[in-house]
Design a protein around this motif. Structure first.
Motif, PDB file in Angstrom:
ATOM      1  N   ALA A   1       0.831  -1.204   0.000  1.00  0.00           N
ATOM      2  CA  ALA A   1       0.000   0.000   0.000  1.00  0.00           C
ATOM      3  C   ALA A   1       0.867   1.255   0.000  1.00  0.00           C
ATOM      4  O   ALA A   1       0.587   2.214  -0.734  1.00  0.00           O
ATOM      5  CB  ALA A   1      -0.916  -0.009   1.227  1.00  0.00           C
ATOM      6  N   ILE A   2       1.928   1.244   0.808  1.00  0.00           N
ATOM      7  CA  ILE A   2       2.833   2.399   0.824  1.00  0.00           C
ATOM      8  C   ILE A   2       3.478   2.588  -0.538  1.00  0.00           C
ATOM      9  O   ILE A   2       3.547   3.709  -1.064  1.00  0.00           O
ATOM     10  CB  ILE A   2       3.909   2.216   1.925  1.00  0.00           C
ATOM     11  CG1 ILE A   2       3.257   2.194   3.311  1.00  0.00           C
ATOM     12  CG2 ILE A   2       4.955   3.330   1.849  1.00  0.00           C
ATOM     13  CD1 ILE A   2       4.199   1.803   4.431  1.00  0.00           C
ATOM     14  N   GLU A   3       3.933   1.494  -1.133  1.00  0.00           N
ATOM     15  CA  GLU A   3       4.559   1.571  -2.458  1.00  0.00           C
ATOM     16  C   GLU A   3       3.588   2.163  -3.482  1.00  0.00           C
ATOM     17  O   GLU A   3       3.970   3.018  -4.297  1.00  0.00           O
ATOM     18  CB  GLU A   3       5.011   0.181  -2.906  1.00  0.00           C
ATOM     19  CG  GLU A   3       6.181  -0.383  -2.118  1.00  0.00           C
ATOM     20  CD  GLU A   3       6.532  -1.792  -2.557  1.00  0.00           C
ATOM     21  OE1 GLU A   3       5.946  -2.276  -3.555  1.00  0.00           O
ATOM     22  OE2 GLU A   3       7.384  -2.420  -1.898  1.00  0.00           O
TER      23      GLU A   3
ATOM     24  N   ASP B   1       8.707  -0.468  12.236  1.00  0.00           N
ATOM     25  CA  ASP B   1       9.741   0.549  12.465  1.00  0.00           C
ATOM     26  C   ASP B   1      10.960   0.391  11.567  1.00  0.00           C
ATOM     27  O   ASP B   1      11.454   1.373  11.008  1.00  0.00           O
ATOM     28  CB  ASP B   1      10.189   0.519  13.931  1.00  0.00           C
ATOM     29  CG  ASP B   1       9.131   1.039  14.876  1.00  0.00           C
ATOM     30  OD1 ASP B   1       8.084   1.522  14.393  1.00  0.00           O
ATOM     31  OD2 ASP B   1       9.336   0.967  16.102  1.00  0.00           O
ATOM     32  N   ILE B   2      11.449  -0.847  11.434  1.00  0.00           N
ATOM     33  CA  ILE B   2      12.694  -1.063  10.691  1.00  0.00           C
ATOM     34  C   ILE B   2      12.419  -1.424   9.230  1.00  0.00           C
ATOM     35  O   ILE B   2      12.902  -0.743   8.315  1.00  0.00           O
ATOM     36  CB  ILE B   2      13.552  -2.150  11.376  1.00  0.00           C
ATOM     37  CG1 ILE B   2      13.963  -1.697  12.782  1.00  0.00           C
ATOM     38  CG2 ILE B   2      14.790  -2.465  10.523  1.00  0.00           C
ATOM     39  CD1 ILE B   2      14.722  -2.732  13.581  1.00  0.00           C
ATOM     40  N   GLU B   3      11.644  -2.486   9.011  1.00  0.00           N
ATOM     41  CA  GLU B   3      11.426  -2.946   7.634  1.00  0.00           C
ATOM     42  C   GLU B   3      10.703  -1.905   6.784  1.00  0.00           C
ATOM     43  O   GLU B   3      11.066  -1.676   5.632  1.00  0.00           O
ATOM     44  CB  GLU B   3      10.637  -4.260   7.647  1.00  0.00           C
ATOM     45  CG  GLU B   3      11.406  -5.423   8.264  1.00  0.00           C
ATOM     46  CD  GLU B   3      10.567  -6.690   8.332  1.00  0.00           C
ATOM     47  OE1 GLU B   3       9.803  -6.952   7.373  1.00  0.00           O
ATOM     48  OE2 GLU B   3      10.668  -7.409   9.340  1.00  0.00           O
ATOM     49  N   TYR B   4       9.677  -1.274   7.355  1.00  0.00           N
ATOM     50  CA  TYR B   4       8.915  -0.288   6.597  1.00  0.00           C
ATOM     51  C   TYR B   4       9.386   1.140   6.884  1.00  0.00           C
ATOM     52  O   TYR B   4       9.556   1.939   5.965  1.00  0.00           O
ATOM     53  CB  TYR B   4       7.419  -0.395   6.912  1.00  0.00           C
ATOM     54  CG  TYR B   4       6.816  -1.749   6.663  1.00  0.00           C
ATOM     55  CD1 TYR B   4       7.437  -2.705   5.855  1.00  0.00           C
ATOM     56  CD2 TYR B   4       5.603  -2.117   7.242  1.00  0.00           C
ATOM     57  CE1 TYR B   4       6.878  -3.950   5.633  1.00  0.00           C
ATOM     58  CE2 TYR B   4       5.030  -3.364   7.025  1.00  0.00           C
ATOM     59  CZ  TYR B   4       5.681  -4.276   6.227  1.00  0.00           C
ATOM     60  OH  TYR B   4       5.125  -5.511   6.013  1.00  0.00           O
ATOM     61  N   GLY B   5       9.599   1.466   8.156  1.00  0.00           N
ATOM     62  CA  GLY B   5       9.938   2.833   8.533  1.00  0.00           C
ATOM     63  C   GLY B   5      11.329   3.271   8.143  1.00  0.00           C
ATOM     64  O   GLY B   5      11.555   4.449   7.845  1.00  0.00           O
ATOM     65  N   GLU B   6      12.275   2.334   8.155  1.00  0.00           N
ATOM     66  CA  GLU B   6      13.647   2.681   7.784  1.00  0.00           C
ATOM     67  C   GLU B   6      13.964   2.193   6.371  1.00  0.00           C
ATOM     68  O   GLU B   6      14.211   2.997   5.470  1.00  0.00           O
ATOM     69  CB  GLU B   6      14.635   2.089   8.799  1.00  0.00           C
ATOM     70  CG  GLU B   6      14.507   2.688  10.202  1.00  0.00           C
ATOM     71  CD  GLU B   6      15.503   2.093  11.176  1.00  0.00           C
ATOM     72  OE1 GLU B   6      16.461   1.423  10.732  1.00  0.00           O
ATOM     73  OE2 GLU B   6      15.319   2.292  12.398  1.00  0.00           O
ATOM     74  N   ASP B   7      13.927   0.905   6.157  1.00  0.00           N
ATOM     75  CA  ASP B   7      14.371   0.353   4.869  1.00  0.00           C
ATOM     76  C   ASP B   7      13.452   0.770   3.728  1.00  0.00           C
ATOM     77  O   ASP B   7      13.900   1.375   2.739  1.00  0.00           O
ATOM     78  CB  ASP B   7      14.436  -1.177   4.961  1.00  0.00           C
ATOM     79  CG  ASP B   7      15.403  -1.654   6.036  1.00  0.00           C
ATOM     80  OD1 ASP B   7      16.263  -0.850   6.452  1.00  0.00           O
ATOM     81  OD2 ASP B   7      15.295  -2.811   6.460  1.00  0.00           O
ATOM     82  N   LEU B   8      12.172   0.462   3.817  1.00  0.00           N
ATOM     83  CA  LEU B   8      11.251   0.734   2.713  1.00  0.00           C
ATOM     84  C   LEU B   8      11.041   2.228   2.500  1.00  0.00           C
ATOM     85  O   LEU B   8      11.054   2.712   1.368  1.00  0.00           O
ATOM     86  CB  LEU B   8       9.905   0.052   2.973  1.00  0.00           C
ATOM     87  CG  LEU B   8       8.867   0.190   1.855  1.00  0.00           C
ATOM     88  CD1 LEU B   8       9.332  -0.539   0.603  1.00  0.00           C
ATOM     89  CD2 LEU B   8       7.513  -0.361   2.312  1.00  0.00           C
ATOM     90  N   ALA B   9      10.847   2.973   3.579  1.00  0.00           N
ATOM     91  CA  ALA B   9      10.585   4.409   3.459  1.00  0.00           C
ATOM     92  C   ALA B   9      11.745   5.146   2.792  1.00  0.00           C
ATOM     93  O   ALA B   9      11.538   6.015   1.934  1.00  0.00           O
ATOM     94  CB  ALA B   9      10.302   5.002   4.841  1.00  0.00           C
ATOM     95  N   LYS B  10      12.971   4.791   3.158  1.00  0.00           N
ATOM     96  CA  LYS B  10      14.137   5.429   2.546  1.00  0.00           C
ATOM     97  C   LYS B  10      14.253   5.056   1.069  1.00  0.00           C
ATOM     98  O   LYS B  10      14.557   5.892   0.217  1.00  0.00           O
ATOM     99  CB  LYS B  10      15.408   5.023   3.298  1.00  0.00           C
ATOM    100  CG  LYS B  10      15.519   5.628   4.679  1.00  0.00           C
ATOM    101  CD  LYS B  10      16.772   5.151   5.396  1.00  0.00           C
ATOM    102  CE  LYS B  10      16.855   5.733   6.810  1.00  0.00           C
ATOM    103  NZ  LYS B  10      18.063   5.236   7.536  1.00  0.00           N
ATOM    104  N   LYS B  11      13.994   3.804   0.773  1.00  0.00           N
ATOM    105  CA  LYS B  11      14.075   3.329  -0.608  1.00  0.00           C
ATOM    106  C   LYS B  11      13.063   4.040  -1.501  1.00  0.00           C
ATOM    107  O   LYS B  11      13.368   4.393  -2.653  1.00  0.00           O
ATOM    108  CB  LYS B  11      13.835   1.820  -0.633  1.00  0.00           C
ATOM    109  CG  LYS B  11      13.744   1.218  -2.026  1.00  0.00           C
ATOM    110  CD  LYS B  11      13.384  -0.268  -1.952  1.00  0.00           C
ATOM    111  CE  LYS B  11      13.134  -0.847  -3.341  1.00  0.00           C
ATOM    112  NZ  LYS B  11      12.728  -2.277  -3.269  1.00  0.00           N
TER     113      LYS B  11
END
Length: 348
Positions: free
Chosen positions: A243-245, A274-284
């Motif tokens: 959904a974010i993508e 926090d990590i998988e979506y908030g850091e990795d995915l969000a930055k990507k």
């Protein structure tokens, strides 16, 4: 479900999970379940290592129970003292061990109080089955006077706790972009096979979301999304990350993630969100605003909700709801039927 408090406990936690046919059905499960658990253990241990070496869910659940009982002792002196016991499905303290202790403690009354606000056969249902099987498999006649709180996703104070946290989070965002923020209510997903049998979970989660957004006057766009899918079979969608993508592709870049079906922090909030979506995915993806709403944990309105639920249950009942005693229309789980019959007898 609970969670492993230390890294060495991860293997047993996964084994217990993959052996539970209330949540996962595998061919030759007694063989495949342990093999899958063993294969997945190193990867899951790594994730728990990234959030401090274990799950904080036991710490939070004990704290929530103790705080709730402190309130109950004041508002329900006629049934005091109150004591909270924690019974997890797959991690210590396991439900069976907790029930054994409760029987030894010479209690007069026990309330099976699910800490899942929304009922699913895979969560609350599995926990109720575990209580039933403890007594059935040991042929024990309990002296405990049982009753059940089986779902509470529409409780006004639960809704108020979420509303308070969302309003606080929105206030911290630049007013220039505040109304552009999309609120994504993220809940643990469920296999469609389970949903298609009549599991009420999606509707109950949706009811909570609607009450929250009604209190917020639908000030922001929002969607209910689903996380934590396991395995290749179809599960509830849209998935939180997908959904974010998709929103990013359409030019939306501001999000608040609300862990709507979780009442405390654990791996699904601290690592997945926090990590998988908030850091990795969000930055990507180039997300500009990514906020994860704090879990309810020891929020005072949430603790008040727990105490109010038990207080009203003690004073007004019902001891067990007709909804709990009703099987899903396409239920194929024989244990579920036996469990419901047992509770109908024990909660008179």
């Amino acid at each position: 479900m609970g969670g492993p408090s230390t890294l060495p406990e991860v293997g047993d936690f996964l084994k217990n999970l993959f052996m539970d046919r209330d949540i996962i059905q595998l061919p030759f499960q007694s063989v495949l379940g342990p093999l899958i658990a063993k294969r997945r253990t190193p990867d899951i241990q790594e994730k728990y290592g990234q959030i401090g070496g274990g799950s904080p869910i036991l710490k939070w659940t004990r704290k929530q129970g103790d705080m709730m009982c402190a309130v109950l002792d004041k508002i329900c002196p006629e049934s005091a003292p109150h004591k909270a016991y924690v019974g997890f499905r797959y991690a210590n303290p396991l439900t069976e061990i907790t029930l054994e202790q409760m029987e030894k403690d010479n209690l007069e009354r026990a309330i099976a109080f699910t800490q899942y606000p929304h009922y699913s056969c895979t969560t609350t249902g599995s926990s109720m089955n575990a209580i039933y099987k403890y007594y059935a498999e040991r042929n024990i006649t309990t002296k405990l006077n049982w009753s059940v709180i089986d779902r509470w996703g529409t409780h006004p104070l639960l809704v108020d706790a979420f509303v308070h946290l969302i309003e606080k989070e929105l206030e911290s965002i630049d007013p220039e972009i505040r109304d552009q923020v999309i609120i994504l209510f993220s809940a643990h997903s469920l296999p469609l096979r389970t949903v298609n049998r009549g599991d009420p979970y999606p509707a109950e989660v949706g009811a909570t979301v609607q009450l929250i957004m009604s209190k917020l006057n639908h000030a922001n766009p929002y969607r209910l999304v689903w996380q934590s899918k396991v395995g290749p079979l179809p599960w509830l969608e849209p998935a939180t990350d997908k959904a974010i993508e998709s929103y990013i592709k359409s030019g939306k870049k501001h999000f608040i993630l609300v862990p709507i079906a979780f009442t405390s922090d654990h791996i699904e909030t601290l690592h997945e969100l926090d990590i998988e979506y908030g850091e990795d995915l969000a930055k990507k993806l180039g997300v500009e605003t990514y906020r994860r709403l704090p879990a309810l944990n020891d929020h005072p309105i949430f603790i008040e909700a727990l105490a109010d639920l038990v207080s009203n249950h003690l004073k007004k009942g019902p001891r067990v709801t007709g909804q709990l005693l009703s099987r899903c229309p396409m239920c194929v789980n024989e244990t579920c039927g036996k469990c419901k019959n047992w509770f109908s007898t024990m909660c008179k």
